[in-house]
Write a protein that holds these residues in place. Structure first.
Motif, short mmCIF file in Angstrom:
data_model
loop_
_atom_site.label_atom_id
_atom_site.label_comp_id
_atom_site.label_asym_id
_atom_site.label_seq_id
_atom_site.Cartn_x
_atom_site.Cartn_y
_atom_site.Cartn_z
N TYR A 175 0.86 -1.20 0.00
CA TYR A 175 0.00 0.00 0.00
C TYR A 175 0.89 1.24 0.00
O TYR A 175 1.74 1.42 0.86
CB TYR A 175 -0.94 0.04 1.21
N LEU A 176 0.68 2.09 -0.99
CA LEU A 176 1.49 3.31 -1.10
C LEU A 176 0.57 4.45 -1.53
O LEU A 176 -0.11 4.36 -2.56
CB LEU A 176 2.61 3.11 -2.15
N ASP A 177 0.57 5.51 -0.76
CA ASP A 177 -0.26 6.67 -1.07
C ASP A 177 -0.01 7.17 -2.49
O ASP A 177 -0.95 7.49 -3.23
CB ASP A 177 0.02 7.77 -0.03
N GLU A 178 1.25 7.23 -2.90
CA GLU A 178 1.59 7.73 -4.23
C GLU A 178 1.01 6.85 -5.34
O GLU A 178 0.73 7.32 -6.45
CB GLU A 178 3.12 7.81 -4.37
N ALA A 179 0.79 5.57 -5.04
CA ALA A 179 0.23 4.66 -6.04
C ALA A 179 -1.21 5.06 -6.41
O ALA A 179 -1.67 4.80 -7.52
CB ALA A 179 0.26 3.22 -5.54
N ASP A 180 -1.91 5.69 -5.47
CA ASP A 180 -3.25 6.19 -5.77
C ASP A 180 -3.17 7.28 -6.85
O ASP A 180 -4.03 7.37 -7.73
CB ASP A 180 -3.90 6.73 -4.49
N HIS A 181 -2.13 8.09 -6.77
CA HIS A 181 -1.91 9.13 -7.80
C HIS A 181 -1.60 8.47 -9.14
O HIS A 181 -2.10 8.89 -10.18
CB HIS A 181 -0.77 10.04 -7.36
N TRP A 182 -0.78 7.41 -9.15
CA TRP A 182 -0.47 6.72 -10.40
C TRP A 182 -1.76 6.16 -11.02
O TRP A 182 -1.94 6.21 -12.24
CB TRP A 182 0.52 5.58 -10.17
N PHE A 183 -2.61 5.60 -10.17
CA PHE A 183 -3.88 5.07 -10.66
C PHE A 183 -4.74 6.21 -11.25
O PHE A 183 -5.36 6.05 -12.30
CB PHE A 183 -4.65 4.37 -9.54
N LEU B 237 0.58 -4.29 -18.99
CA LEU B 237 1.19 -3.86 -20.24
C LEU B 237 2.20 -2.73 -19.99
O LEU B 237 3.32 -2.74 -20.52
CB LEU B 237 0.11 -3.38 -21.22
N LEU B 238 1.83 -1.77 -19.15
CA LEU B 238 2.74 -0.65 -18.85
C LEU B 238 3.96 -1.13 -18.05
O LEU B 238 5.04 -0.55 -18.17
CB LEU B 238 2.00 0.45 -18.09
N THR B 239 3.80 -2.19 -17.29
CA THR B 239 4.94 -2.78 -16.58
C THR B 239 5.89 -3.43 -17.60
O THR B 239 7.11 -3.24 -17.54
CB THR B 239 4.47 -3.82 -15.54
N GLU B 240 5.31 -4.15 -18.55
CA GLU B 240 6.13 -4.77 -19.61
C GLU B 240 6.86 -3.70 -20.43
O GLU B 240 8.01 -3.88 -20.85
CB GLU B 240 5.25 -5.58 -20.56
N LEU B 241 6.21 -2.57 -20.66
CA LEU B 241 6.79 -1.50 -21.48
C LEU B 241 7.82 -0.67 -20.72
O LEU B 241 8.52 0.16 -21.30
CB LEU B 241 5.68 -0.58 -22.01
N GLY B 242 7.91 -0.88 -19.39
CA GLY B 242 8.92 -0.19 -18.60
C GLY B 242 8.43 1.05 -17.86
O GLY B 242 9.21 1.75 -17.22
N MET B 243 7.13 1.31 -17.94
CA MET B 243 6.57 2.47 -17.22
C MET B 243 6.60 2.23 -15.71
O MET B 243 6.91 3.13 -14.93
CB MET B 243 5.13 2.71 -17.70
N TYR B 244 6.25 1.02 -15.30
CA TYR B 244 6.24 0.67 -13.88
C TYR B 244 7.19 -0.50 -13.61
O TYR B 244 7.40 -1.35 -14.48
CB TYR B 244 4.84 0.23 -13.43
N THR B 245 7.73 -0.54 -12.40
CA THR B 245 8.49 -1.72 -11.94
C THR B 245 7.49 -2.76 -11.44
O THR B 245 6.31 -2.46 -11.23
CB THR B 245 9.44 -1.35 -10.79
N GLU B 246 7.97 -3.96 -11.21
CA GLU B 246 7.10 -5.02 -10.68
C GLU B 246 6.56 -4.62 -9.31
O GLU B 246 5.39 -4.89 -8.98
CB GLU B 246 7.88 -6.34 -10.60
N GLU B 247 7.39 -3.97 -8.52
CA GLU B 247 6.96 -3.51 -7.19
C GLU B 247 5.86 -2.45 -7.33
O GLU B 247 4.84 -2.50 -6.63
CB GLU B 247 8.16 -2.90 -6.44
N GLN B 248 6.02 -1.52 -8.26
CA GLN B 248 5.00 -0.48 -8.47
C GLN B 248 3.70 -1.10 -8.98
O GLN B 248 2.61 -0.64 -8.62
CB GLN B 248 5.52 0.57 -9.47
#
Length: 574
Positions: free
Chosen positions: A393-401, A442-453
């Motif tokens: 759980y990461l507050d910043e991840a809500d912004h990414w969403f 798909l965005l993880t595969e493309l390099g936008m996000y890491t596996e952790e993100q």
């Protein structure tokens, strides 16, 4: 001057205005470094833009409810006479920016006795029922008054009685003096602001406020949507989520067919908001990272070969994005009614600028997304989320969403789906959410996000998707979360174990893709009955939703919210 009767008791008012029950979102302070480091010309421009935004708030109050301004004057008079009940009522009135609203528990809040929220708000006659509305429009068409019906059914008119008929008056003509004052302030800003692109937009926007011509709005919107590297942000937001009257037309087959024969599309009325801010360059650079992937996402939308969409996979995406430190949010965008918006993707699909080659622009609200109480956040996680998944759980991840959600509004069918009536906004908001989740892998595969993100976005989104109470059907942004929770639960996306949410991380994206496909199919077909069935089949408040809601209510007592705008208030006095 009219007298009003207070609807909330002193006891209720004291509770709702207590700090434990009234949340505050703080806009920039008077000594904010973001403001102090602006060039002198931009500081001067900001002053004029704030004044313009508050004039717009006065206009929007009138289209929100016929009685807002006279009730506001009544409160001010009573406060001057030492009336404590008026003083506390005014706090809530200023927070929700009107007499009628809804609180965070989805309860209707009416500050004046006998004045309730109408489906047509302040843009239709107060005594106009849905049935009479349909009947008058049908009669007008039969009587050869199609041109007048067209004026009634645009997104930019106030509708009034005209004998046995109705008439529509363009906003600009209806509120001519106030729009002219706004235009004056905006023009003054354009004379001193340091950015030539921004000034060009301001001049176009001022011109659009002086003459009732939708094409002038389109030119201003088109220019606004290209702004990327400007010190300041100024937006007139025009969204039609509040109008519950116009959308009922699709339920009347005879009237809908008659309108279609006359080439008239009934578009819900726009409500108006003002946003003034300072562009945050660092935050904006982070946002821009996703832009390169938008054409790929457009290609991967369900049934992408069956419709035109705003993002053309073969061209540079007409999509600008800025992260903004807010000075003021006024009118529709600043109303704290159950919640307040984190970001906006505009212009919407019903706007003329998109037909003349204009793009869209995402503006993210920094001060609104900031969490002020991390201790409360931890209490919430301890109560509702599997302890082993707290690490994700990461507050910043809500912004990414939220970034994914806003960009997904630009994906999918370009048409505005008016034929879905009162379900149109629910379906569109659901599409944006599912687009954000469906493309995480798909965005993880493309390099936008890491596996952790990737894991952080998924777990944070599901954990945040649980509400304190069951919403009403008019709350599009909340109805869709209930729909998603039921849909996801039935397909094993999460489990409730010992009263805690456990997210089955690898199941989320495939299920989101499935729901996204179903939603886009509904938008393509534009069938009201299918949209209604889909919403009602999924909008079910389950026992598990109630279980988590009860836990959330214990931790978070907030009933109402407001914005505090110290810098804006200082600038208004200069």
């Amino acid at each position: 001057m009219r007298e009003f009767e207070f609807n909330l008791s002193m006891e209720e008012l004291e509770k709702r205005t207590h700090k434990d029950y009234l949340m505050s979102k703080k806009m920039l302070k008077a000594d904010a470094p973001e403001y102090l480091k602006l060039a002198d010309g931009d500081k001067e421009a900001l002053k004029h833009l704030v004044k313009a935004a508050y004039i717009l708030e006065k206009i929007n109050m009138q289209i929100d409810c016929h009685h807002n301004l006279e009730f506001q004057a009544f409160l001010e008079r009573e406060i001057a006479n030492g009336n404590k009940q008026a003083e506390l009522t005014k706090i809530l009135f200023d927070a929700q920016k009107g007499i009628n609203a809804i609180d965070t528990m989805s309860n209707k809040i009416n500050l004046a006795k006998g004045i309730v929220e109408m489906p047509g708000k302040g843009v239709y006659p107060e005594d106009l029922s849905k049935e009479e509305f349909h009947s008058i429009l049908t009669k007008m068409l039969k009587d050869g008054m199609a041109d007048e019906v067209k004026k009634i059914l645009t997104q930019r008119s106030v509708v009034e009685r005209n004998g046995e008929y109705l008439k529509g008056t363009d906003y600009i003509d209806k509120f001519k003096d106030d729009f002219a004052k706004m235009a004056d302030e905006i023009e003054k800003a354009s004379e001193v602001s340091t950015n030539a692109d921004f000034n060009e937009y301001l001049k176009l926007q001022a011109e659009a406020l002086r003459k009732a011509d939708p094409m002038l709005d389109a030119y201003a919107d088109k220019k606004w949507a290209t702004l990327q590297d400007t010190p300041l942000e100024f937006t007139i937001t025009r969204e039609n989520y509040e109008d519950e009257m116009t959308g009922t037309i699709v339920e009347n087959k005879e009237l809908s067919q008659a309108l279609e024969e006359h080439g008239i599309s009934p578009i819900p009325k726009d409500f108006l908001g003002g946003r003034v801010g300072i562009v945050n360059k660092k935050g904006t650079e982070a946002l821009m990272a996703i832009k390169q992937y938008l054409p790929t996402l457009a290609q991967n939308m369900p049934f992408s070969n069956e419709y035109e969409q705003n993002i053309n996979p073969n061209q540079d995406a007409k999509q600008t994005m800025v992260d903004v430190d807010l000075v003021a949010v006024t009118g529709d965008v600043g109303e704290y009614r159950g919640g307040i918006t984190l970001a906006e993707n505009l212009p919407n699909d019903d706007k003329l600028s998109l037909t003349i080659g204009g793009g869209r622009r995402n503006v993210y609200h920094r001060q609104i997304r900031f969490i002020s109480d991390m201790k409360k956040l931890q209490e919430r996680l301890d109560e509702i989320l599997d302890k082993d998944q707290h690490q994700y759980y990461l507050d910043e991840a809500d912004h990414w969403f939220t970034i994914g959600h806003e960009n997904a509004h630009s994906l999918g069918p370009k048409k505005a789906c008016e034929t879905l009536g009162k379900y149109r906004n629910i379906i569109e908001e659901n599409k944006a959410d599912m687009g954000a989740l469906a493309f995480v892998d798909l965005l993880t595969e493309l390099g936008m996000y890491t596996e952790e993100q990737r894991k952080q976005i998924i777990v944070t989104t599901i954990a945040d998707n649980f509400l304190k109470s069951k919403p009403t059907l008019s709350q599009a942004h909340r109805v869709r979360t209930v729909m998603q929770n039921k849909y996801f639960a039935e397909r094993g996306a999460y489990d409730i174990i010992d009263g805690k949410i456990h997210v089955n991380i690898d199941k989320i994206v495939p299920i989101a893709k499935e729901m996204l496909s179903e939603i886009v199919r509904i938008q393509i077909e534009g069938d009201f009955e299918k949209a209604e069935k889909y919403v009602l089949d999924n909008f079910i408040w389950t026992d598990n939703l109630e279980l988590i809601a009860q836990k959330l209510q214990k931790i978070n007592k907030t009933l109402n919210g407001r914005t505090e705008s110290e810098l804006a208030e200082k600038l208004l006095k200069e």
